[in-house]
Design a protein around this motif. Structure first.
Motif, short mmCIF file in Angstrom:
data_model
loop_
_atom_site.label_atom_id
_atom_site.label_comp_id
_atom_site.label_asym_id
_atom_site.label_seq_id
_atom_site.Cartn_x
_atom_site.Cartn_y
_atom_site.Cartn_z
N ILE A 81 35.54 32.30 -43.01
CA ILE A 81 36.45 31.91 -41.93
C ILE A 81 35.91 30.70 -41.17
O ILE A 81 36.66 29.77 -40.83
N LEU A 82 34.62 30.69 -40.93
CA LEU A 82 34.04 29.54 -40.23
C LEU A 82 34.22 28.26 -41.06
O LEU A 82 34.57 27.20 -40.53
N GLU A 83 34.02 28.38 -42.36
CA GLU A 83 34.21 27.21 -43.24
C GLU A 83 35.68 26.77 -43.24
O GLU A 83 35.99 25.59 -43.16
N LEU A 141 35.10 42.19 -37.79
CA LEU A 141 34.75 40.78 -37.62
C LEU A 141 35.02 40.31 -36.19
O LEU A 141 34.18 39.66 -35.56
N MET A 142 36.20 40.65 -35.66
CA MET A 142 36.55 40.16 -34.32
C MET A 142 35.71 40.84 -33.25
O MET A 142 35.35 40.22 -32.25
N ALA A 143 35.38 42.12 -33.47
CA ALA A 143 34.55 42.80 -32.47
C ALA A 143 33.14 42.22 -32.45
O ALA A 143 32.53 42.07 -31.40
N LEU A 144 32.63 41.87 -33.63
CA LEU A 144 31.25 41.41 -33.69
C LEU A 144 31.12 39.91 -33.49
O LEU A 144 30.16 39.43 -32.90
N HIS A 145 32.07 39.14 -34.04
CA HIS A 145 31.93 37.69 -34.02
C HIS A 145 33.11 36.98 -33.39
O HIS A 145 33.28 35.77 -33.60
N GLY A 146 33.94 37.72 -32.64
CA GLY A 146 35.12 37.11 -32.03
C GLY A 146 34.82 35.84 -31.24
O GLY A 146 35.43 34.79 -31.49
N PRO A 147 33.87 35.89 -30.29
CA PRO A 147 33.62 34.70 -29.49
C PRO A 147 33.23 33.48 -30.32
O PRO A 147 33.74 32.38 -30.10
N ILE A 204 32.24 41.81 -43.20
CA ILE A 204 31.80 41.11 -41.99
C ILE A 204 31.09 39.78 -42.31
O ILE A 204 31.68 38.71 -42.13
N GLU A 205 29.89 39.81 -42.83
CA GLU A 205 29.11 38.57 -42.90
C GLU A 205 29.72 37.51 -43.83
O GLU A 205 29.86 36.35 -43.46
#
Lengths: 428, 428
Positions: free
Chosen positions: A90-92, A107-113, A83-84
């Protein structure tokens, strides 16, 4: 034509499948997208590990930045999990204009938006078909296939491990702990099975499906979760006798603009299409206001099924690249999220009670239901074969969750009620 | 934002559903595509007919050219049915740069390649999700969801009328002609049911699905068709006793690059997911080399289910309009079509024979199978309750169609074989 270069993060089960499919179906893929698709670099933990596929050693790297900062690479396929750290990669990568295909439900459930909004900012695609229900193309079905409809209900068997366990318990009359051990031996359940059997894995997937179905950002903490570890052989036996199968269902429902999402063991009427989804298979039942009942069935996990979804996403990204329309995905969650209160969540319930075997008990118990306006569909009282108590099996009509909580509190306070053995939602 | 203007050809069942959905879900549609979607003109036969929806009279026209030659109209939705005249309208509309959404299976099965090629020539979209299996988004699933895979087999229950009839025959032990009458009374079967019960409707849909699945232009005349009108109550009874259901299946199969497509009554093992698809529901089972077994289930017809697919296509066209990428659909049929010969088509078969009840008959019959190298999985001989002949029920192992034809010819020539009552393919 210029090849499309892909960076692969992770070469475990799904990553291996991705390499296999891209190799084996190369000519078909090229016919569809008009360019060769080349896996350029692969992030691994150990470059020297023996692998079940032959891979050019020069493609392997243990340095993630060699991929993320590689200007040659157009698309990053993330199948490493986590996850983290993965989120930061991915953000980079998005900030460098790389398109992302991921199979990462956590990842998508926690940080999808956050990830999807970063992607829009940088004109990038983020596709995640493989994150829910492996080989079943349910995400594009919800986004595109039902774009015209209003989804009212999604019910999913989205965790193969628990469905395998419940199927075995049902078919063989076996105990939970026994079947869990067997599933672990077969590799269907992990050494620490908590995330599967307690419903957390399913809850993450339902977060994603509910967001897509209801077009509002549902968060993991909005999902009411209960796992299967307390289900007894007796529960399943009684369910079958009444014409039901016990399934771990993710249920996302909408009424007007109010939604609820849960994961819980549910008694499903045998005639419902989802009741006969067995073993490690997954299925997602979707009820749309206009379309009515639909169901999508297939393998929920596994090397090649999951990789099929990953590579289908890769094809979609490459088609967008060719058309110059990456990052133009519509905004999915354009609605405000309004969660139902317990007063608004209605369903039928099944209860199994052990009670004192004497006159007037049934009257007192049914009175507790009447007091909170929960009406009963059927009631069966019978002697308990193993002890001097009697068993009462109750199926209610639709009752709201708040009232049911009051009924349960009231039953718990009754001296004549020895044990509330089971309380399950009923569907179909 | 400038509204997207739609011309609707036809205001029957599906057309009415399209109007309803576009009205009812207008704000959702607008949130997705960024523009209002307006049904500008509707072609009807009789402008004064009473209708179940209220429509501005000025929108109705009985002149098709008022729509096709209307420069304001961006997209034409064709739900009028028919073949030759409709084809000419659509070709003319494409030449004027109009995008097309159609629910017309007959048109797409017979003239799909011509229409799609004309569309490419003029940079237009042609979408036809509603042409097969009503509300099930199977066409986008085959094109996009499984773009990465190699589809090996498609089995479809794609005709609701015949599935309704067979379900009733199975559940109630009723006769074909009796149930057909009932289906006609309920509006599930037409006054002239030929196209449904003889498998022609299903064959058209399988032409479309096989083309998408195998990426080669399959033509209607490539489909080997047999309907359900000869199925007896006895057939269904025996099938059930052996653990099968009789279904009218469209079957498209590939082996290496060779394909076959058929529609035929098939005995499906009860454990197969498609065996429990009942009533007017449709389902398409897809086996992909990588993904394995999947199935897509839902309503195959009806006003709102079919309109859901039509409007989802409309949304897709409008999104393409916004991105300026209409007419960039990949070429579907990029492979050469190679049809299997009868020697290459293999399946299990079920046979029911009425034979003379005397010594040596079974030996002679089984000898006929052995001679053409068809091996037998099971054989049951029993007295026929209604006459002095005996009944023989045979299920073969996988046998090729050419050999089976030889076996059947040989059985027909035998004096001891009184009647070959039934020959069905067996699946699962």
């Amino acid at each position: 034509m210029k090849p499309i270069k892909v960076g692969l993060l992770g070469l475990g089960t799904v990553g291996t499948g991705v390499v296999r499919i891209v190799e084996k179906h190369q000519s078909d893929l090229e016919s569809q997208v008009g360019s060769p698709i080349v896996i350029e670099k692969i992030l691994v933990q150990n470059k020297d590990k023996a692998r079940s596929i032959s891979i050019d050693q020069h493609k392997l790297t243990d340095d993630v930045w060699e991929i993320i900062h590689n200007p040659e690479i157009d698309v990053i396929v993330e199948v490493m999990g986590g996850i983290e750290l993965t989120r930061s990669y991915i953000l980079e990568a998005l900030s460098r204009g790389k398109h992302i295909v991921t199979a990462n439900k956590d990842l998508m459930a926690l940080h999808g938006p956050e990830i999807l909004s970063k992607a829009q900012e940088h004109g990038c695609d983020v596709l995640y078909e493989a994150s829910v229900a492996g080989g079943i193309p349910i995400i594009r079905t919800l986004i595109e296939g039902f774009s015209s409809d209003r989804i009212m209900k999604i019910m999913g068997i989205v965790n193969g491990t628990t469905n395998y366990i419940l199927t075995k318990m049902s078919q063989e009359g076996a105990d939970y702990s026994e079947v869990l051990k067997e599933a672990q031996a077969l590799g269907y359940a992990e050494a620490d099975p908590t995330s599967d059997v307690e419903g957390l894995d399913a809850a993450r997937k339902m977060t994603i499906l509910a967001t897509l179905g209801f077009r509002a950002n549902v968060a993991l903490e909005d999902v009411d979760v209960k796992g299967i570890s307390a289900i007894s052989r007796e529960d399943i036996l009684y369910a079958k006798r009444l014409g039901y199968e016990v399934k771990l269902l993710g249920i996302a429902e909408r009424q007007d603009d109010y939604i609820s999402v849960s994961v819980q063991p549910t008694m499903v009427k045998r005639s419902h299409p989802i009741a006969s989804v067995n073993g490690v298979f997954n299925a997602v039942y979707v009820y749309g206001e206009a379309v009515g009942e639909t169901m999508f069935y297939g393998p929920g996990a596994g090397e090649l099924p999951t990789a099929t979804s990953v590579v289908a996403d890769l094809v979609a990204v490459v088609k967008n690249l060719k058309l110059g329309v990456n990052g133009k995905q519509e905004k999915i969650a354009y609605k405000e999220k309004k969660l139902k209160t317990d007063e608004q969540i209605a369903s039928k319930y099944y209860l199994l009670l052990h009670v004192a075997d004497r006159a007037g008990v049934l009257a007192r118990i049914t009175q507790a239901f009447a007091e909170f306006e929960v009406s009963l569909e059927s009631v069966l009282q019978q002697p308990n074969p193993s002890n001097p108590e009697a068993e009462i099996i109750i199926i209610t009509h639709d009752a709201n969750k708040a009232s049911m909580k009051k009924v349960l509190n009231s039953l718990e306070d009754m001296e004549v009620v020895k044990t509330i053995k089971s309380v399950y939602r009923v569907e179909g």
